[in-house]
Design a protein around this motif. Sequence first.
Motif, mmCIF file in Angstrom:
data_model
loop_
_atom_site.group_PDB
_atom_site.id
_atom_site.type_symbol
_atom_site.label_atom_id
_atom_site.label_comp_id
_atom_site.label_asym_id
_atom_site.label_seq_id
_atom_site.Cartn_x
_atom_site.Cartn_y
_atom_site.Cartn_z
ATOM 1 N N ILE A 700 0.865 -1.193 0.000
ATOM 2 C CA ILE A 700 0.000 0.000 0.000
ATOM 3 C C ILE A 700 0.893 1.231 0.000
ATOM 4 C CG2 ILE A 700 -1.751 1.320 1.259
ATOM 5 C CD1 ILE A 700 -2.791 -1.260 2.423
ATOM 6 N N GLY A 701 0.615 2.157 -0.894
ATOM 7 C CA GLY A 701 1.298 3.455 -0.925
ATOM 8 C C GLY A 701 0.313 4.579 -0.648
ATOM 9 N N PHE A 702 0.815 5.789 -0.687
ATOM 10 C CA PHE A 702 -0.045 6.905 -0.290
ATOM 11 C C PHE A 702 0.137 8.100 -1.210
ATOM 12 C CE2 PHE A 702 0.863 4.374 3.456
ATOM 13 C CZ PHE A 702 -0.427 4.099 3.898
ATOM 14 N N GLU A 703 -0.962 8.821 -1.407
ATOM 15 C CA GLU A 703 -0.947 10.054 -2.194
ATOM 16 C C GLU A 703 -1.332 11.219 -1.294
ATOM 17 O OE1 GLU A 703 -3.254 9.883 -5.717
ATOM 18 O OE2 GLU A 703 -2.245 8.089 -6.513
ATOM 19 N N LEU A 704 -0.582 12.322 -1.437
ATOM 20 C CA LEU A 704 -0.813 13.534 -0.636
ATOM 21 C C LEU A 704 -0.840 14.733 -1.566
ATOM 22 C CD1 LEU A 704 2.058 12.386 1.500
ATOM 23 C CD2 LEU A 704 -0.036 12.876 2.708
ATOM 24 N N THR A 705 -1.557 15.769 -1.133
ATOM 25 C CA THR A 705 -1.486 17.040 -1.864
ATOM 26 C C THR A 705 -0.347 17.877 -1.308
ATOM 27 O OG1 THR A 705 -3.075 18.079 -0.365
ATOM 28 C CG2 THR A 705 -3.954 17.033 -2.354
ATOM 29 N N GLU A 706 0.106 18.827 -2.123
ATOM 30 C CA GLU A 706 1.262 19.634 -1.714
ATOM 31 C C GLU A 706 1.011 20.419 -0.434
ATOM 32 O OE1 GLU A 706 3.014 21.695 -5.331
ATOM 33 O OE2 GLU A 706 1.041 21.073 -6.049
ATOM 34 N N SER A 707 -0.218 20.942 -0.261
ATOM 35 C CA SER A 707 -0.506 21.809 0.884
ATOM 36 C C SER A 707 -0.330 21.092 2.219
ATOM 37 C CB SER A 707 -1.938 22.355 0.779
ATOM 38 O OG SER A 707 -2.868 21.283 0.735
ATOM 39 N N VAL A 708 -0.440 19.748 2.235
ATOM 40 C CA VAL A 708 -0.272 18.998 3.487
ATOM 41 C C VAL A 708 1.144 19.145 4.017
ATOM 42 C CG1 VAL A 708 -0.289 16.685 4.504
ATOM 43 C CG2 VAL A 708 -2.065 17.346 2.857
ATOM 44 N N LEU A 709 2.124 19.287 3.117
ATOM 45 C CA LEU A 709 3.528 19.216 3.512
ATOM 46 C C LEU A 709 4.187 20.559 3.724
ATOM 47 C CD1 LEU A 709 4.561 16.506 0.906
ATOM 48 C CD2 LEU A 709 3.786 16.132 3.244
ATOM 49 N N LEU A 710 3.653 21.617 3.131
ATOM 50 C CA LEU A 710 4.422 22.861 3.067
ATOM 51 C C LEU A 710 4.590 23.552 4.412
ATOM 52 C CD1 LEU A 710 3.283 24.441 -0.308
ATOM 53 C CD2 LEU A 710 5.328 23.121 0.220
ATOM 54 N N ASP A 711 3.531 23.622 5.222
ATOM 55 C CA ASP A 711 3.593 24.417 6.449
ATOM 56 C C ASP A 711 4.506 23.797 7.505
ATOM 57 O OD1 ASP A 711 1.894 26.244 5.374
ATOM 58 O OD2 ASP A 711 0.080 25.346 6.222
ATOM 59 N N ARG A 712 4.616 22.447 7.506
ATOM 60 C CA ARG A 712 5.419 21.770 8.543
ATOM 61 C C ARG A 712 6.369 20.789 7.850
ATOM 62 N NH1 ARG A 712 0.531 19.677 12.240
ATOM 63 N NH2 ARG A 712 2.222 18.703 13.450
ATOM 64 N N GLN A 713 7.204 21.346 6.988
ATOM 65 C CA GLN A 713 8.025 20.512 6.124
ATOM 66 C C GLN A 713 8.996 19.634 6.909
ATOM 67 O OE1 GLN A 713 9.540 22.601 2.739
ATOM 68 N NE2 GLN A 713 11.252 21.215 2.455
ATOM 69 N N GLN A 714 9.638 20.198 7.935
ATOM 70 C CA GLN A 714 10.614 19.421 8.694
ATOM 71 C C GLN A 714 9.959 18.246 9.421
ATOM 72 O OE1 GLN A 714 13.869 19.813 8.470
ATOM 73 N NE2 GLN A 714 13.440 21.436 6.970
ATOM 74 N N GLU A 715 8.762 18.470 9.989
ATOM 75 C CA GLU A 715 8.059 17.391 10.667
ATOM 76 C C GLU A 715 7.590 16.342 9.650
ATOM 77 O OE1 GLU A 715 5.162 18.796 13.671
ATOM 78 O OE2 GLU A 715 5.896 20.783 13.129
ATOM 79 N N ALA A 716 7.224 16.815 8.440
ATOM 80 C CA ALA A 716 6.753 15.890 7.412
ATOM 81 C C ALA A 716 7.859 14.920 6.983
ATOM 82 C CB ALA A 716 6.232 16.664 6.208
ATOM 83 N N VAL A 717 9.110 15.393 6.991
ATOM 84 C CA VAL A 717 10.231 14.539 6.585
ATOM 85 C C VAL A 717 10.267 13.283 7.450
ATOM 86 C CG1 VAL A 717 12.743 14.352 6.496
ATOM 87 C CG2 VAL A 717 11.605 16.412 5.632
ATOM 88 N N ALA A 718 10.110 13.424 8.762
ATOM 89 C CA ALA A 718 10.190 12.280 9.668
ATOM 90 C C ALA A 718 9.086 11.270 9.384
ATOM 91 C CB ALA A 718 10.125 12.759 11.116
ATOM 92 N N VAL A 719 7.853 11.758 9.142
ATOM 93 C CA VAL A 719 6.737 10.856 8.880
ATOM 94 C C VAL A 719 6.951 10.126 7.556
ATOM 95 C CG1 VAL A 719 4.243 10.696 8.530
ATOM 96 C CG2 VAL A 719 5.167 12.322 10.192
ATOM 97 N N LEU A 720 7.365 10.866 6.511
ATOM 98 C CA LEU A 720 7.537 10.246 5.200
ATOM 99 C C LEU A 720 8.676 9.224 5.199
ATOM 100 C CD1 LEU A 720 7.025 13.361 2.902
ATOM 101 C CD2 LEU A 720 5.412 11.525 3.349
ATOM 102 N N GLU A 721 9.755 9.543 5.899
ATOM 103 C CA GLU A 721 10.859 8.592 5.960
ATOM 104 C C GLU A 721 10.439 7.297 6.665
ATOM 105 O OE1 GLU A 721 14.039 10.715 7.767
ATOM 106 O OE2 GLU A 721 14.781 11.532 5.863
ATOM 107 N N ALA A 722 9.613 7.421 7.691
ATOM 108 C CA ALA A 722 9.115 6.222 8.385
ATOM 109 C C ALA A 722 8.237 5.391 7.457
ATOM 110 C CB ALA A 722 8.344 6.632 9.633
ATOM 111 N N LEU A 723 7.418 6.053 6.619
ATOM 112 C CA LEU A 723 6.597 5.323 5.656
ATOM 113 C C LEU A 723 7.466 4.674 4.581
ATOM 114 C CD1 LEU A 723 3.594 7.810 5.196
ATOM 115 C CD2 LEU A 723 3.615 5.660 6.475
#
Length: 835
Positions: A700-723
């Motif tokens: 299973i993979g995941f699709e996200l829109t750009e706006s989800v990632l922009l405001d908290r980019q550094q925090e998003a890196v940790a979640v995406l790397e774990a996925l």
Amino acid sequence: MSQELPIERIMQAALLTCDPATPLSEAATRMAERRCSSILVMQAGKPVGIWTERDALAVDFSDLAAMQCPIAKVMSSPVSSLHRSTPVGEAMLALDADNRRHLLVVGDAGEPLGMVTQTDLAVNQGIEPYLRLREISSVLSHRPLVLPGHLLLAEAAAAMRQHGDAAVVEANDAGELGIITERDVVRFIARYPGNTPVGPLASRPLITVREQDTLIYARDRLIDLRLRHLAVVDTGGQVVGLLGFRDMLAGAERLYVEDLRRALEQRDKALALSRQNLQMAERVIDASLEGIIITDRNGVIEYVNPAFCQVTGYGEEEAVGRTPALLSSGRHDAVFYRRMWHELDIHRYWRGEIWNRRKGGALYLERLTITAITDEDDKVTHYAALFSDITLARENEERVRRLAYYDALTRLPNRRLLEDRLALAIRHAHRQQQRLAVIFIDLDHFKQVNDTLGHAVGDELLLQVAERLQAKLREDDTLARLGGDEFLVLLSELDGLEEVTRVARRLIDAISQPFDVLGNTFRMGCSLGISLYPEDGTTADTLVRSADTAMYRAKREGRNTYRLFRAEMNDHDSRLLALESALRDTVESGEGLAVHYQPLISRDSGEVEGAEALVRWKHPEFGSVSPATFIPMAERSGLIIPLGQWVMEQVAEQLCEWRKAGLAPPRVAVNLSASQFWQRGLVEQIRQLFARFALPPGQIGFELTESVLLDRQQEAVAVLEALRELGCRIAIDDFGTGYSSLSYLQDLPLTTLKVDRRFVQRLAGDESERRGSAAIIAAVTGLAQELGLRVVAEGVETQEQLDALARYPVTLIQGYLTGRPVDAETFATRYLHKG
């Protein structure tokens, strides 16, 4: 007294003027707004007449046309004037001799400079010692005229003119006393109430002083309360007189005449008595309630009186030899003090309000007057400062302001303040092209609470209602009490109608909870009416009336609900509310929901390399509901998280079944909303999902829109790397349509870019559309290729579009041309094969 002070030092420089043709009502309106006691009539730049508050008594209030006559017909002419250098003492005598209250101050060429009134003399002439030593009873000349409340306005004005009284006492049938002044009469001309009884027009309550009080106390009360007259009562509480500045001046003039006569009789004894007079002056200064400081020309303190020590906390020995800077509060900058000293240098005096600090550190506000003392050569030798602590008076003014703008019971804004805020919000909404809403709230059956449990319970209930309503609003929203059980809410900067109705439902739910009031437990309901700007009105009054109308419709149609002002909006809102309720039931039960799968086809091989999971909803009443409708609704209502969890569970279970059947399903992409992505434990939830259904990494993979990632980019890196550690592919959906940032493509662990369908479909459009979309697709696909990212072209519906994509490095094709979204059984039949 300061008879040698020129009148230009105390005159009011801001003249209120009009031309001879000005209607009387308009001139009165301007006087009322400016709180001026006179208006100067000018023609060709020269004064030709004056109309004063006393002249207002001559107006015939029984004749409506009299309010509109030109002021030239009723003005006094010529205008009495004095040169600006005339001493104050002569001005007093001139006013008394002419039986006038106003004098025009003119310059050397006769040009108008300002106006001097009896009030100015009483406030500025420096007669405080006289006022401090005299009781009010010493200046009362006659008992006040008392008019019955049923007397008509025209008769009352005539009576005031006949008796020469600037104010009269009004007594209604209940024996309650009020007051009517010349200033009130001007206001009646400005806003003509008709020739009505004077009872409702009188000002209440009647502000009083005792006849044994000092005149200085009465003067300060007049200034602090901004009144023109005070009622004087005897020891039995009976009104024995009315006191104004004119009465004080009359007493001062008598004292001046007496002092002058005594001075002539005793001039031979003047030298012998000078020492005694100096000692008396020192005692008066010592006894003064105002603080007094005397400094040399360099500002070094030479003398302070006891009142200074009492106010500031500094002893005389601590202050003498230092400068007034020891009192500095730090609230005023250098510019303030430069202006003050500039004023002293130019005019030899300064008057204003200033914050200082006591010895103990507490701040206080003082009214300060500084006067330069000069020698025979007009050189400054000393400065004398007189000040009084007005902190308490200012706090009283603030309390009065709160009484004027806030509800006394709930401390919420009242109707007056709400109308001001609503008018301001409308102007802001107009500039920003935004919407706002007004919600009119009325408690259901509140009267029964008052009638059965008493007003004390009713008041406490209103306090609790106010607290509950306030807790359900945003910080920038305004809750006001209009009176009784009526409240009004102002919601500004709205995104849509749904936001307003959600607030309305929250307010109804808050009031519906049980109340525990003074040992009584019961439930209440409330009816709400909603109006919107600009659809339902563009003024504050219109919006409030519209909301009120809608509220009464809510009461007629069942109570404890809300209604929108326009019926068609009610229908739309009712459908949305029903749809949201149905969606909530559906998410809880799963009935009517299904997951469809749309294939992602390799452009080069034509093989199925993936699929996107898409949720579909079919309701027995509403039929097939578009995802464009229910997905945003789920996000607004907070249902998107359970809905998203349901989709992932369904996808994982379906993949597990396919694998058990010996099929080789491709990777399936699931869309994640912002709420899902940022919820705690997302990665662990997916890890457990993989383990529970025995799915291989990355199934299973995941699709996200750009706006989800922009405001908290550094925090998003940790979640995406774990996925990514779980083998999941991460795709950015609709790339190029939002807040596209090239930097995050390099920083975030992404695998795929999905080119938005609009760019793909425009490849088959006209020349300008093809050229623009081709440039964007070339840039996106080229960038993705350099970064090692796969590219998915969405929305491919025609062979022409597919052929146009051939020139770009596109990896996968998704669209109706290669496969529509289908249910799991159909997808397996068409696209899956044995592993």
